[in-house]
Design an enzyme around this catalytic site. Structure first.
Site, PDB file in Angstrom:
ATOM      1  N   ARG A   6       7.205   0.080   1.851  1.00 32.65           N
ATOM      2  CA  ARG A   6       7.070  -1.012   2.811  1.00 32.65           C
ATOM      3  C   ARG A   6       5.855  -1.877   2.495  1.00 32.65           C
ATOM      4  O   ARG A   6       4.896  -1.403   1.891  1.00 32.65           O
ATOM      5  CB  ARG A   6       6.965  -0.467   4.243  1.00 32.65           C
ATOM      6  N   ASP A  26     -11.811  -0.311  13.241  1.00 31.93           N
ATOM      7  CA  ASP A  26     -12.123  -0.364  11.807  1.00 31.93           C
ATOM      8  C   ASP A  26     -13.588  -0.701  11.541  1.00 31.93           C
ATOM      9  O   ASP A  26     -14.291  -1.224  12.401  1.00 31.93           O
ATOM     10  CB  ASP A  26     -11.249  -1.424  11.129  1.00 31.93           C
ATOM     11  N   LYS A  62      -3.299   4.686   6.916  1.00 29.45           N
ATOM     12  CA  LYS A  62      -3.553   5.269   8.234  1.00 29.45           C
ATOM     13  C   LYS A  62      -3.518   6.792   8.173  1.00 29.45           C
ATOM     14  O   LYS A  62      -2.568   7.362   7.652  1.00 29.45           O
ATOM     15  CB  LYS A  62      -2.501   4.771   9.219  1.00 29.45           C
ATOM     16  N   ARG A 116      -9.189  -8.378  10.830  1.00 30.14           N
ATOM     17  CA  ARG A 116      -9.072  -9.394   9.770  1.00 30.14           C
ATOM     18  C   ARG A 116      -9.895 -10.624  10.098  1.00 30.14           C
ATOM     19  O   ARG A 116      -9.505 -11.740   9.807  1.00 30.14           O
ATOM     20  CB  ARG A 116      -7.610  -9.797   9.573  1.00 30.14           C
ATOM     21  N   ASP A 143      -7.643   4.103  10.056  1.00 27.27           N
ATOM     22  CA  ASP A 143      -7.195   3.421   8.840  1.00 27.27           C
ATOM     23  C   ASP A 143      -8.300   3.620   7.813  1.00 27.27           C
ATOM     24  O   ASP A 143      -9.436   3.181   8.019  1.00 27.27           O
ATOM     25  CB  ASP A 143      -6.933   1.937   9.124  1.00 27.27           C
ATOM     26  N   ARG A 199       0.813  -1.207   0.000  1.00 28.38           N
ATOM     27  CA  ARG A 199       0.000   0.000   0.000  1.00 28.38           C
ATOM     28  C   ARG A 199       0.847   1.258   0.000  1.00 28.38           C
ATOM     29  O   ARG A 199       0.537   2.233  -0.639  1.00 28.38           O
ATOM     30  CB  ARG A 199      -0.897  -0.016   1.247  1.00 28.38           C
ATOM     31  N   TYR A 200       1.909   1.235   0.765  1.00 31.11           N
ATOM     32  CA  TYR A 200       2.774   2.413   0.880  1.00 31.11           C
ATOM     33  C   TYR A 200       3.985   2.224  -0.028  1.00 31.11           C
ATOM     34  O   TYR A 200       4.352   1.098  -0.361  1.00 31.11           O
ATOM     35  CB  TYR A 200       3.234   2.566   2.332  1.00 31.11           C
ATOM     36  N   CYS A 215      -9.038 -12.273  18.915  1.00 36.68           N
ATOM     37  CA  CYS A 215      -9.582 -11.024  19.435  1.00 36.68           C
ATOM     38  C   CYS A 215     -10.962 -10.813  18.823  1.00 36.68           C
ATOM     39  O   CYS A 215     -11.114 -10.896  17.602  1.00 36.68           O
ATOM     40  CB  CYS A 215      -8.696  -9.848  19.042  1.00 36.68           C
ATOM     41  N   CYS A 221     -11.077  -8.204  16.021  1.00 41.52           N
ATOM     42  CA  CYS A 221     -10.083  -8.356  14.942  1.00 41.52           C
ATOM     43  C   CYS A 221     -10.547  -7.679  13.660  1.00 41.52           C
ATOM     44  O   CYS A 221     -11.670  -7.862  13.212  1.00 41.52           O
ATOM     45  CB  CYS A 221      -9.843  -9.840  14.675  1.00 41.52           C
ATOM     46  N   CYS A 225      -4.015 -17.537  15.182  1.00 46.02           N
ATOM     47  CA  CYS A 225      -3.704 -16.792  16.390  1.00 46.02           C
ATOM     48  C   CYS A 225      -3.977 -17.709  17.564  1.00 46.02           C
ATOM     49  O   CYS A 225      -4.803 -18.617  17.469  1.00 46.02           O
ATOM     50  CB  CYS A 225      -4.598 -15.562  16.503  1.00 46.02           C
TER      51      CYS A 225
HETATM   52  C1  LIG Z   1      -0.049  -0.298   8.848  1.00 44.25           C
HETATM   53  C2  LIG Z   1       0.459  -0.765   7.588  1.00 44.25           C
HETATM   54  C3  LIG Z   1       1.808  -0.619   7.265  1.00 44.25           C
HETATM   55  C4  LIG Z   1       2.810   0.018   8.201  1.00 44.25           C
HETATM   56  O1  LIG Z   1       2.494   1.350   8.410  1.00 44.25           O
HETATM   57  P1  LIG Z   1       3.422   2.235   9.346  1.00 44.25           P
HETATM   58  O2  LIG Z   1       2.691   3.530   9.443  1.00 44.25           O
HETATM   59  O3  LIG Z   1       4.731   2.334   8.648  1.00 44.25           O
HETATM   60  O4  LIG Z   1       3.539   1.538  10.656  1.00 44.25           O
HETATM   61  C5  LIG Z   1       2.230  -1.091   6.048  1.00 44.25           C
HETATM   62  N1  LIG Z   1       1.384  -1.644   5.173  1.00 44.25           N
HETATM   63  C6  LIG Z   1       0.074  -1.780   5.452  1.00 44.25           C
HETATM   64  C7  LIG Z   1      -0.819  -2.400   4.435  1.00 44.25           C
HETATM   65  C8  LIG Z   1      -0.434  -1.349   6.667  1.00 44.25           C
HETATM   66  O5  LIG Z   1      -1.736  -1.501   6.944  1.00 44.25           O
END
Ligand SMILES: *Cc1c(COP(=O)(O)O)cnc(C)c1O
Length: 434
Positions: free
Chosen positions: A123, A300, A344, A141, A337, A119-120, A136, A139, A132
């Site tokens: 990362r 969420d 986020k 998910r 989110d 998504r980002y 939870c 959850c 798990c």
């Molecule tokens: C939360 C999340 C991350 C990590 O986000 P950070 O703000 O760097 O902690 C990476 N990918 C996805 C899909 C996420 O939901």
């Protein structure tokens, strides 16, 4: 070593050897999965109609509670107990509000290969387990967890690793699930070693709730494995100060002593922790155990979570009670989110009240209103992103970074004037005229 309620559980389970209590595999094997087991172990009796209704919840969202986590429930007042509420099913989980979704964060849509959510820019989220030890009830998910306990095989995981290997912009890999610590030590060792062989992967993060729900999983052997792959960062998931027990603190100490930076991600939950004093007590306990509060999540829009959700104002009220009132590093970032996969979004109380061309007006946590005088002159440098010719002497080896979003609008070197939503009618009309 073990307390009365733990001794009770172990004796009802007819376990002769009470040292099993510290054995994480014993807890996994003896997870509480039915209402009847729950009643037998806690000596709580639920009424028959309630039990019939609960079966419906369980057929959709199964239950799993470790004997350890169960032992933290204060049975005398179980209906108000934060441990009970996070682990025991509720018939309200079947009430699906029309705004709720099974995959609100579009994690499956933003997935280039199974298990990876990219998504980002730099990362990825890598789901390495859908198991798990404790499910939870809140959850996000729920769609994945529990239908069939399943850990992807090496071939499947290899495809995820392959994607990371072939995508050089990824510098941070976040292992999540399910709980990655449900994997065997050897399997985890293999995943970590494969990831750490990839040059562009600078950090590996692990998201786990084991220190909260099954702290005995943090064994010396696991620590030895993790230590081989530094930098490893771990985020855990404490929601209530009562979860910081002797055993959970020990697991945190073992990880911190191994040089692993620890963070915590809490979820704001109605009836569990939606109170400034509870969150303040939680963050104080976390930092005293070397855990930095990282995120406080707005709950969420996943199916069946309506009864856990609070208004956003509750989160802002909680942040208002923390910022300035306690150490800066106790304050988590409160995030929503974005439904639809926007990621986020941080939400904060407003501190900037007003401004003119030479002053900004701010208010502090006490209500003091103050003014900050801007500099009389500030030499504006036009940034053309030609960093090798820049006076600031930024000698970076990395290649060109592409600006997106608001950063792009602010940039001098980019001519973009506005960001326009896709399918904007006004813009479509323009195209028609062309
Ligand atoms: C939360 C999340 C991350 C990590 O986000 P950070 O703000 O760097 O902690 C990476 N990918 C996805 C899909 C996420 O939901």
């Amino acid at each position: 070593m073990i307390n009365q309620s733990q001794r009770n559980i172990i004796s009802i389970m007819d376990e002769k050897d009470s040292s099993q209590w510290q054995n994480w595999k014993w807890h996994i094997k003896h997870r509480i999965r039915t209402v009847k087991q729950f009643e037998d172990l806690t000596r709580i009796t639920l009424d028959e109609t309630h039990k019939i209704q609960l079966e419906q919840t369980l057929s959709k969202f199964p239950m799993s509670i470790t004997p350890y986590y169960l032992s933290l429930i204060v049975t005398e007042d179980y209906k108000n107990d934060p441990i009970f509420k996070q682990s025991f099913p509720s018939i309200q989980e079947l009430e699906i509000n029309c705004n709720e979704m099974s995959d609100p964060l579009h994690e499956d849509k933003d997935s280039p290969v199974p298990g990876i959510t990219h998504r980002y820019p730099d990362r990825v989220l890598f789901l390495v387990s859908n198991m798990c030890s404790m499910y939870c009830r809140h959850c996000t998910r729920k769609r994945k967890v529990g239908d069939i306990d399943f850990i992807p095989d090496k071939d499947t995981l290899e495809k995820g690793i392959e994607y990371i290997r072939n995508t050089p912009v990824i510098r941070d890999v976040l292992l999540s699930g399910g709980d990655p610590f449900m994997l065997s030590d050897d399997y985890l060792d293999w995943i970590l070693s494969e990831l750490s062989k990839i040059d562009h992967v600078e950090v590996i993060r692990i998201g786990t709730r084991m220190p909260v729900v099954l702290p005995y999983r943090i064994t010396p052997n696991l620590i030895e494995i993790l230590k081989k792959y530094h930098p490893i960062w771990i985020n855990t998931h404490f929601n209530h100060p009562r979860e910081l027990t002797k055993a959970s603190k020990k697991s945190l100490r073992m990880m911190a002593d191994a040089g692993i930076p620890l963070g915590n991600q809490s979820v704001l939950l109605s009836g569990v922790n939606d109170c400034p004093r509870i969150i303040k007590s939680l963050v104080h306990k976390l930092v005293a155990n070397r855990v930095r509060p990282y995120y406080l999540y707005q709950c969420d829009l996943s199916e069946g979570l309506q009864h856990f959700r609070t208004p956003v104002g509750k989160g802002i009220e909680i942040l208002e009670s923390l910022i300035g009132h306690t150490s800066g590093f106790c304050v988590p970032t409160y995030v929503i989110d974005a439904p639809g996969g926007g990621g986020k979004i941080p939400v904060m109380p407003n501190y900037l009240i007003s401004w003119s061309t030479n002053k900004v007006i701010l208010r502090n946590y006490e209500g003091v209103i103050t003014s900050y005088k801007e500099p009389d002159s500030y030499e504006q440098t036009f940034c053309d992103r030609k960093c090798d010719k820049c006076d600031l002497q930024l000698h970076l080896e990395e290649g060109i970074e592409h600006s997106i979003g608001i950063e792009k609008l602010l940039a001098d070197h980019d001519a973009t004037v506005s960001l326009i939503p896709e399918g904007n009618l006004r813009m479509n009309r323009r195209n028609d005229e062309d």
